[in-house]
Design an enzyme around this catalytic site. Sequence first.
Site, mmCIF file in Angstrom:
data_model
loop_
_atom_site.group_PDB
_atom_site.id
_atom_site.type_symbol
_atom_site.label_atom_id
_atom_site.label_comp_id
_atom_site.label_asym_id
_atom_site.label_seq_id
_atom_site.Cartn_x
_atom_site.Cartn_y
_atom_site.Cartn_z
ATOM 1 N N SER A 1 10.938 57.222 -1.155
ATOM 2 C CA SER A 1 11.625 57.420 -1.222
ATOM 3 C C SER A 1 10.736 59.340 -2.241
ATOM 4 O O SER A 1 10.346 60.597 -1.486
ATOM 5 C CB SER A 1 13.120 57.967 -1.205
ATOM 6 O OG SER A 1 12.645 57.612 -2.780
ATOM 7 N N GLU B 1 14.333 56.866 8.320
ATOM 8 C CA GLU B 1 13.511 57.747 8.124
ATOM 9 C C GLU B 1 11.949 56.909 8.835
ATOM 10 O O GLU B 1 11.608 56.727 7.331
ATOM 11 C CB GLU B 1 13.041 59.100 7.569
ATOM 12 C CG GLU B 1 14.431 59.364 7.206
ATOM 13 C CD GLU B 1 14.648 60.542 5.675
ATOM 14 O OE1 GLU B 1 15.438 61.579 5.810
ATOM 15 O OE2 GLU B 1 13.423 60.397 5.004
ATOM 16 N N ASN C 1 16.007 63.779 1.451
ATOM 17 C CA ASN C 1 15.833 64.093 0.006
ATOM 18 C C ASN C 1 15.625 65.490 -0.247
ATOM 19 O O ASN C 1 15.528 66.235 -1.220
ATOM 20 C CB ASN C 1 15.280 63.264 -0.280
ATOM 21 C CG ASN C 1 15.960 61.510 -0.715
ATOM 22 O OD1 ASN C 1 16.645 62.123 -0.013
ATOM 23 N ND2 ASN C 1 15.090 60.936 -1.071
HETATM 24 N N1 CAA Z 1 26.190 47.813 -1.382
HETATM 25 C C1 CAA Z 1 27.178 47.523 -1.134
HETATM 26 N N2 CAA Z 1 29.015 47.048 -0.394
HETATM 27 C C2 CAA Z 1 27.717 46.795 0.448
HETATM 28 C C3 CAA Z 1 26.735 45.828 1.235
HETATM 29 C C4 CAA Z 1 25.350 46.452 -0.045
HETATM 30 N N3 CAA Z 1 24.165 46.137 -0.533
HETATM 31 N N4 CAA Z 1 26.330 45.501 1.935
HETATM 32 C C5 CAA Z 1 27.496 45.164 2.221
HETATM 33 N N5 CAA Z 1 28.990 45.840 1.821
HETATM 34 C C6 CAA Z 1 29.871 45.693 2.457
HETATM 35 C C7 CAA Z 1 30.759 45.368 0.443
HETATM 36 O O1 CAA Z 1 30.802 43.808 0.363
HETATM 37 C C8 CAA Z 1 32.600 46.548 1.094
HETATM 38 O O2 CAA Z 1 33.147 45.132 1.407
HETATM 39 P P1 CAA Z 1 34.278 45.321 0.030
HETATM 40 O O3 CAA Z 1 34.276 46.178 -0.494
HETATM 41 O O4 CAA Z 1 35.092 44.880 0.640
HETATM 42 O O5 CAA Z 1 33.464 43.994 -0.791
HETATM 43 C C9 CAA Z 1 31.631 47.474 2.463
HETATM 44 O O6 CAA Z 1 30.469 47.188 2.615
HETATM 45 C C10 CAA Z 1 31.410 48.487 1.143
HETATM 46 O O7 CAA Z 1 32.440 48.759 1.242
HETATM 47 P P2 CAA Z 1 33.321 50.500 0.144
HETATM 48 O O8 CAA Z 1 34.704 50.320 1.085
HETATM 49 O O9 CAA Z 1 33.047 50.435 -0.906
HETATM 50 O O10 CAA Z 1 32.588 51.541 2.076
HETATM 51 P P3 CAA Z 1 33.298 52.560 2.058
HETATM 52 O O11 CAA Z 1 34.118 53.137 3.124
HETATM 53 O O12 CAA Z 1 33.827 53.274 1.027
HETATM 54 O O13 CAA Z 1 31.687 53.413 2.061
HETATM 55 C C11 CAA Z 1 28.977 54.205 1.771
HETATM 56 C C12 CAA Z 1 31.042 53.094 1.382
HETATM 57 C C13 CAA Z 1 28.457 54.329 2.568
HETATM 58 C C14 CAA Z 1 28.784 53.839 -0.160
HETATM 59 C C15 CAA Z 1 29.886 55.851 1.906
HETATM 60 O O14 CAA Z 1 30.771 56.065 0.195
HETATM 61 C C16 CAA Z 1 28.807 56.649 1.294
HETATM 62 O O15 CAA Z 1 28.152 56.850 2.520
HETATM 63 N N6 CAA Z 1 28.417 57.522 0.819
HETATM 64 C C17 CAA Z 1 27.363 57.624 0.703
HETATM 65 C C18 CAA Z 1 26.383 57.130 0.425
HETATM 66 C C19 CAA Z 1 24.428 57.720 0.555
HETATM 67 O O16 CAA Z 1 24.798 59.631 1.200
HETATM 68 N N7 CAA Z 1 23.613 57.118 1.090
HETATM 69 C C20 CAA Z 1 22.673 58.017 0.439
HETATM 70 C C21 CAA Z 1 22.107 58.391 -1.256
HETATM 71 S S1 CAA Z 1 20.512 58.535 -1.062
HETATM 72 C C22 CAA Z 1 19.133 57.647 -0.679
HETATM 73 O O17 CAA Z 1 19.341 57.106 -0.458
HETATM 74 C C23 CAA Z 1 17.755 58.066 -0.924
HETATM 75 C C24 CAA Z 1 17.100 58.114 -2.002
HETATM 76 O O18 CAA Z 1 15.822 57.901 -1.150
HETATM 77 C C25 CAA Z 1 17.293 57.883 -3.570
#
Ligand code: CAA
Length: 287
Positions: free
Chosen positions: A122, A155, A193
């Site tokens: 990234s 991406e 990003n």
């Molecule tokens: N990690 C986390 N959860 C996972 C998973 C994993 N690898 N694989 C499966 N899951 C499951 C979990 O088990 C969880 O279920 P349980 O709670 O029953 O165990 C479920 O998925 C997620 O449940 P949530 O209730 O936490 O889900 P949510 O509806 O609250 O959504 C989210 C969570 C998708 C993270 C949401 O909050 C979101 O979209 N947040 C923004 C994330 C974002 O912007 N990410 C980009 C970051 S920037 C980046 O990544 C770029 C970089 O280069 C740095």
Amino acid sequence: MGTTEIRKVGVVGLGTMGAGIAQVCVQAGVETVGREISAELGEKAREKIAHFLGRAVEKERMTAKERDAALGRLALTTEIADFADCDLVIEAAFEDIAVKHELFEALDATVREDAILATNTSALSVTQIAAASRKPERVVGMHFFNPAPLMPLVEIVRAQRTSEEVVDAAYAFAQRVGKEPIRCNDTPGFVVNRILIPLLNDCVRVLDEAGVSVEDLDKAMRFGAGWPMGPTALLDLVGIDVHVHASEAIWSGLREPRMAPPPRLKAMADAGLLGRKTGRGFFEYDD
Ligand code: CAA
């Protein structure tokens, strides 16, 4: 090149991103071999994937048989040589150009002529990473988002010398494993990003400027801008160190002040307050 059907995928590095990418692949029915530097780290990643698939079974989104089949598609190794029969290798190792160059040279010497080499970087330039390969035409960016199993976007980054055929094959593979890919050029931060990192930096600057608490800043962006999670919770999820590193890389590419990480984030990174992975960042975690 790139026209071969992707039957087997290799993932280099099974940290947060690599383990998530491997999970996406095995859940989508693709044989996957994951490489870590020690068997213990590999096993830790398998346990994490098993945990998330187990939760899916508990929630009746998957049967126990499907979970077992998915886990059965995951092989672990510590050897790059075990990527010899992979059609696509996705590198998700440490964000250091020297590390990436060493890996791409080793991959080049191992995989078939028609295999595709992708990087999940990234922060670094895909073009610069591809320069370590004798065949930079086969190197492409496949940038997943954290958490990879939940975030639909990938991406597909076209580096200076990536062939269109390889871009198309990476795009088609991302679709096949259930993702929503986009195509873009190899510019600092790519698309998301480039926008999200300065935005998160601004959020942290506003913390002090507006005299708002961490909790209220997150509340503001969730309830006033519709973000799925607040900016500081997101920084804790991404990792303060990962964010600072990516922010510095974008800043060094574009030299715009908003791209540079705010001192508050650098201090947190120096102090080891890295977010979820260290149990403390803006918030405290006990899982
Ligand atoms: N990690 C986390 N959860 C996972 C998973 C994993 N690898 N694989 C499966 N899951 C499951 C979990 O088990 C969880 O279920 P349980 O709670 O029953 O165990 C479920 O998925 C997620 O449940 P949530 O209730 O936490 O889900 P949510 O509806 O609250 O959504 C989210 C969570 C998708 C993270 C949401 O909050 C979101 O979209 N947040 C923004 C994330 C974002 O912007 N990410 C980009 C970051 S920037 C980046 O990544 C770029 C970089 O280069 C740095």
